[in-house]
Design a protein around this motif. Structure first.
Motif: not given
Length: 173
Positions: A8-14, A103-105, A107-117
């Protein structure tokens, strides 16, 4: 720590432009809710976009991860949820900023999205006694709910693209 934290950290860096030293802090699993897995975390990085030395930045974000199949509410469409959040950003409806969708899964083996908190409290199964005893607070909370319901009804479905969702008839079937 979360088993996929390094991926996840590598994905965020991208995802972050001109960023280095990306790290995740305060990663917590939210145990509330009944469908998507929800992770709360603080994303920290150094930004190189400004002239001069790198500036440390941070953002509190939420990850919504698709439940394992078969989920409780199939078909479970995180892309639809992400698109709705993104469409609401330019409206009076209070909603978190939709940041990224994966959407691909991969990174985390499942789709996810990120939103502000968004700041605030969630009262899912009951209201604390000190809140229940504060009549003025309960009134403000109730008015806030009514204001947001009214704001939802002012959304221009065509201008936001939400008209493509359809009328909703037959959705549960």
């Amino acid at each position: 720590m979360y088993e996929h934290a390094d991926d996840l950290t590598r994905w965020f860096a991208d995802q972050l432009d001109d960023a280095s030293d990306v790290r995740i802090e305060r990663l917590d699993r939210n145990e509330r809710g009944h469908s998507a897995e929800t992770l709360l975390l603080t994303l920290v990085w150094h930004s190189h976009a400004a002239a001069g030395r790198p500036e440390e930045r941070s953002a509190d974000v939420v990850l919504r991860i698709r439940p394992p199949k078969p989920g409780l509410l199939e078909p479970y469409d995180l892309g639809r949820q992400f698109d709705i959040l993104r469409a609401l950003e330019a409206t009076p409806v209070r909603s978190p900023k939709a940041l990224w969708y994966e959407p691909s899964g991969a990174v985390l083996d499942r789709a996810f999205y990120v939103m502000g908190r968004s700041p605030g409290n969630v009262y899912e199964r009951g209201v604390p006694a000190e809140v229940a005893a504060d009549g003025a607070l309960i009134r403000r909370m109730s008015e806030g709910i009514a204001e947001q319901l009214a704001a939802i009804h002012t959304v221009d479905l065509v201008a936001t693209g939400l008209d493509r969702l359809g009328a909703g008839s037959g959705f549960v079937e």
